[in-house]
Design a protein around this motif. Structure first.
Motif, PDB file in Angstrom:
ATOM      1  N   CYS A 192       1.415  -1.245  -0.340  1.00 53.46           N
ATOM      2  CA  CYS A 192       0.131  -0.067  -0.365  1.00 53.46           C
ATOM      3  C   CYS A 192       0.615   1.724  -0.239  1.00 53.46           C
ATOM      4  N   TYR A 193       2.720   1.066   0.797  1.00 56.61           N
ATOM      5  CA  TYR A 193       2.470   2.587   0.775  1.00 56.61           C
ATOM      6  C   TYR A 193       3.812   3.098  -0.644  1.00 56.61           C
ATOM      7  N   MET A 194       3.855   1.892  -1.442  1.00 58.10           N
ATOM      8  CA  MET A 194       4.259   2.188  -2.454  1.00 58.10           C
ATOM      9  C   MET A 194       3.704   3.807  -3.343  1.00 58.10           C
ATOM     10  N   ALA A 195       2.539   3.252  -2.608  1.00 57.06           N
ATOM     11  CA  ALA A 195       2.022   4.816  -3.469  1.00 57.06           C
ATOM     12  C   ALA A 195       2.127   6.683  -2.959  1.00 57.06           C
ATOM     13  N   LEU A 196       3.042   6.667  -1.737  1.00 59.85           N
ATOM     14  CA  LEU A 196       3.299   7.179  -1.269  1.00 59.85           C
ATOM     15  C   LEU A 196       5.410   7.345  -1.479  1.00 59.85           C
ATOM     16  N   VAL A 197       5.967   6.384  -2.105  1.00 60.64           N
ATOM     17  CA  VAL A 197       7.231   6.128  -2.742  1.00 60.64           C
ATOM     18  C   VAL A 197       6.731   6.995  -4.201  1.00 60.64           C
ATOM     19  N   HIS A 198       5.668   6.684  -5.267  1.00 60.36           N
ATOM     20  CA  HIS A 198       4.861   6.909  -5.875  1.00 60.36           C
ATOM     21  C   HIS A 198       5.420   8.279  -6.298  1.00 60.36           C
ATOM     22  N   LYS A 199       4.474   9.081  -5.131  1.00 58.09           N
ATOM     23  CA  LYS A 199       4.224  10.731  -4.954  1.00 58.09           C
ATOM     24  C   LYS A 199       5.617  11.028  -4.274  1.00 58.09           C
ATOM     25  N   PHE A 200       6.739  10.463  -3.834  1.00 56.01           N
ATOM     26  CA  PHE A 200       7.583  11.589  -3.999  1.00 56.01           C
ATOM     27  C   PHE A 200       8.854  11.704  -4.613  1.00 56.01           C
ATOM     28  N   ASN A 201       8.991   9.870  -5.237  1.00 56.09           N
ATOM     29  CA  ASN A 201       9.401  10.031  -6.380  1.00 56.09           C
ATOM     30  C   ASN A 201      11.189   9.994  -5.800  1.00 56.09           C
ATOM     31  N   SER A 284       4.861  -3.685  -9.086  1.00 58.07           N
ATOM     32  CA  SER A 284       5.583  -3.005  -9.618  1.00 58.07           C
ATOM     33  C   SER A 284       6.541  -1.879  -9.196  1.00 58.07           C
ATOM     34  N   ILE A 285       6.148  -0.709  -8.782  1.00 59.58           N
ATOM     35  CA  ILE A 285       6.406  -0.597  -7.852  1.00 59.58           C
ATOM     36  C   ILE A 285       8.111  -1.047  -7.186  1.00 59.58           C
ATOM     37  N   SER A 286       6.922  -1.855  -6.351  1.00 58.91           N
ATOM     38  CA  SER A 286       7.991  -2.463  -5.148  1.00 58.91           C
ATOM     39  C   SER A 286       9.227  -3.381  -5.051  1.00 58.91           C
ATOM     40  N   ASN A 287       8.837  -3.880  -7.063  1.00 59.18           N
ATOM     41  CA  ASN A 287      10.131  -4.139  -7.250  1.00 59.18           C
ATOM     42  C   ASN A 287      10.919  -3.217  -7.852  1.00 59.18           C
ATOM     43  N   ASN A 288      11.385  -2.062  -7.376  1.00 53.30           N
ATOM     44  CA  ASN A 288      12.337  -1.124  -7.931  1.00 53.30           C
ATOM     45  C   ASN A 288      12.735  -0.886  -6.372  1.00 53.30           C
ATOM     46  N   ALA A 289      13.312  -0.981  -6.131  1.00 50.83           N
ATOM     47  CA  ALA A 289      13.513  -1.051  -4.456  1.00 50.83           C
ATOM     48  C   ALA A 289      15.794  -1.082  -4.302  1.00 50.83           C
ATOM     49  N   SER A 290      15.363  -0.090  -4.075  1.00 53.21           N
ATOM     50  CA  SER A 290      17.634   0.032  -3.797  1.00 53.21           C
ATOM     51  C   SER A 290      18.058  -1.415  -3.861  1.00 53.21           C
ATOM     52  N   PHE A 291      17.330  -1.283  -1.709  1.00 55.71           N
ATOM     53  CA  PHE A 291      17.997  -2.143  -1.848  1.00 55.71           C
ATOM     54  C   PHE A 291      16.561  -2.841  -0.092  1.00 55.71           C
ATOM     55  N   MET A 292      17.409  -4.113  -0.104  1.00 54.44           N
ATOM     56  CA  MET A 292      16.600  -5.119   1.019  1.00 54.44           C
ATOM     57  C   MET A 292      16.993  -4.939   2.390  1.00 54.44           C
ATOM     58  N   PHE A 293      16.967  -4.661   3.464  1.00 52.40           N
ATOM     59  CA  PHE A 293      17.859  -4.712   4.380  1.00 52.40           C
ATOM     60  C   PHE A 293      16.348  -5.832   5.317  1.00 52.40           C
ATOM     61  N   VAL A 294      17.251  -7.539   6.037  1.00 56.52           N
ATOM     62  CA  VAL A 294      16.245  -8.380   6.435  1.00 56.52           C
ATOM     63  C   VAL A 294      17.031  -8.648   8.186  1.00 56.52           C
ATOM     64  N   ASN A 295      15.455  -8.045   8.894  1.00 61.03           N
ATOM     65  CA  ASN A 295      16.445  -8.598  10.020  1.00 61.03           C
ATOM     66  C   ASN A 295      16.942 -10.513  10.259  1.00 61.03           C
ATOM     67  N   THR A 296      17.904 -10.904   9.749  1.00 61.29           N
ATOM     68  CA  THR A 296      17.412 -12.634   9.723  1.00 61.29           C
ATOM     69  C   THR A 296      19.178 -12.816   9.597  1.00 61.29           C
ATOM     70  N   HIS A 297      20.004 -13.975  10.269  1.00 62.10           N
ATOM     71  CA  HIS A 297      21.400 -13.974  10.380  1.00 62.10           C
ATOM     72  C   HIS A 297      21.203 -16.004   9.839  1.00 62.10           C
ATOM     73  N   TYR A 298      22.320 -15.785   8.954  1.00 60.96           N
ATOM     74  CA  TYR A 298      22.734 -16.906   8.143  1.00 60.96           C
ATOM     75  C   TYR A 298      22.970 -18.090   9.553  1.00 60.96           C
ATOM     76  N   SER A 299      23.469 -17.921  10.468  1.00 59.99           N
ATOM     77  CA  SER A 299      23.603 -18.779  11.589  1.00 59.99           C
ATOM     78  C   SER A 299      22.593 -19.319  12.253  1.00 59.99           C
ATOM     79  N   LEU A 300      21.238 -18.766  12.090  1.00 59.41           N
ATOM     80  CA  LEU A 300      20.127 -18.883  12.853  1.00 59.41           C
ATOM     81  C   LEU A 300      19.270 -19.062  11.403  1.00 59.41           C
ATOM     82  N   HIS A 301      19.096 -19.102  10.463  1.00 58.25           N
ATOM     83  CA  HIS A 301      18.645 -18.743   9.590  1.00 58.25           C
ATOM     84  C   HIS A 301      18.914 -20.298   7.833  1.00 58.25           C
TER      85      HIS A 301
END
Length: 401
Positions: A192-201, A284-301
């Motif tokens: 839903c909040y991709m609408a705001l991403v689009h508005k602020f460009n 489609s807007i969501s597909n354009n994220a520059s980065f994705m930070f994930v609160n995981t770690h390979y030692s656990l997941h």
């Protein structure tokens, strides 16, 4: 004889062997993660909005908009240390959330002039703390776990999307034409909040407080590796047998399909209601994220193949600074010569709603062990407990652990 390498080992090769050394290494790793994360934010936004200013890019203070509209406190607590640190470093931060700093003690202890809140808090609705009734879980009967979870996520998605989109301050900010260098947006149960991403460009970074959802992996153009990575909702072990892999694959396909259709229809409808018509496809807007930070770690997941723009930041919410414990908890821990068992089902689960038969089993087990037990219990009516158990409505978990 065998040749021996007498070269001195580098400090970075030192192994963490004792418990104290392991704790120190973990804190060092968390600090490094925080530093790298903040550097990435600065580099991304600076490179995307280069100008002819005489101020060097490394010294430029950024305008950052953070959109964290989910009602869960446990989610926002993951983002909060990052947001506070950005404000400490002088970046101009606007935060849309249900958790304004003005309602926290931290505001008086550390006022941050560059940290501005747009509050979504609804006094009638409240926030998602102690809202999960353990008795109600049984009402779903034989409904598959994935169906139950998706249904709950769908309901939450509609509520949070509507609250954010109709908020007068949010709309005023959009209409003001204010520009931002960078947006931070949660990756969870709604686009839903991709609408705001689009508005602020502006370039945006998504942050997930947990293992990536199947649809988030799809958004990143990655493959959901059903053969060896258990998906969210499945509770499957690693490694999986053939039948479990089949269940995993079906769950991934089903949940992604539901999100792409039912969830998407709801998100797009609400966003168009307040900021449309004419909004692009939110997925489609969501597909354009520059980065994705994930609160995981390979030692656990487990080890997962991620591209360079997907960064695991597990532990970023854990502060290396430990606050003094309340006197009663400190005394209780100091007297725990046999060790301590910390029992907490999380901020959303109301432990006091546990069915009596299961509660009786827990109380019996706690009474039978030599260790002291600290237990989150949310109501004044406390069951009869043994002397080795301490209960409180809220516990400073990080500081205790």
């Amino acid at each position: 004889g065998q040749s021996t390498d007498y070269r001195p080992k580098k400090k970075t090769e030192k192994l963490c062997q004792s418990a104290v050394e392991i704790d120190s290494c973990l804190i060092m790793r968390i600090t490094r993660i925080q530093t790298v994360l903040l550097c990435l934010l600065v580099i991304l936004a600076s490179c995307s909005h280069a100008n002819n200013s005489t101020v060097s890019k490394s010294e430029k203070k950024l305008k950052i908009l953070a959109i964290f509209a989910h009602l869960g406190k446990s989610h926002f607590d993951v983002f909060k240390p990052l947001l506070v640190e950005l404000a400490r470093r002088g970046h101009d931060l606007t935060v849309i959330s249900h958790f304004p700093r003005t309602q926290e003690k931290a505001m008086s202890e550390e006022p941050l002039s560059t940290y501005k809140d747009i509050s979504l808090l609804d006094e009638k609705l409240g926030i998602f703390v102690n809202v999960v009734d353990l008795n109600s879980i049984n009402t779903f009967g034989r409904i598959p776990v994935v169906t139950r979870d998706l249904y709950m996520l769908f309901l939450m998605s509609g509520i949070t999307c509507e609250i954010c989109m109709k908020n007068a301050e949010v709309k005023r900010l959009v209409d003001s034409g204010e520009k931002f260098d960078l947006l931070l947006v949660e990756s969870f149960n709604s686009n839903c909040y991709m609408a705001l991403v689009h508005k602020f460009n502006a370039p945006f970074i998504q942050i997930s407080t947990h293992q990536l959802m199947p649809w988030a992996i799809d958004n990143l153009g990655l493959s959901n590796e059903a053969s060896y990575i258990p998906a969210m909702f499945t509770r499957l072990p690693r490694p999986m047998n053939f039948f479990q892999r089949m269940i995993n694959a079906i769950t991934i396909l089903f949940s992604t399909m539901v999100f792409r259709t039912v969830f998407h229809w709801q998100d797009q409808s609400i966003a168009n209601k307040y900021y449309g018509p004419g909004l692009p496809d939110l997925n489609s807007i969501s597909n354009n994220a520059s980065f994705m930070f994930v609160n995981t770690h390979y030692s656990l997941h487990g080890a997962i193949s991620f591209p360079p723009n997907v960064i695991e930041v597990g532990g970023i919410h854990i502060s290396p600074k430990v606050k003094p414990l309340p006197a009663n908890i400190k005394k209780f821990l100091d007297e725990a010569h046999e060790g301590v068992l910390y029992f907490n089902l999380g901020s959303m689960v109301k432990t006091a709603t546990m069915p009596k038969d299961k509660l009786d089993v827990l109380i019996k087990v706690f009474a039978s062990i030599p260790r002291k037990v600290i237990w989150k219990w949310e109501v004044n009516e406390i069951p009869k407990l043994s002397s080795n158990v301490l209960v409180q409505k809220w516990l400073p978990q990080y500081d205790i652990l």
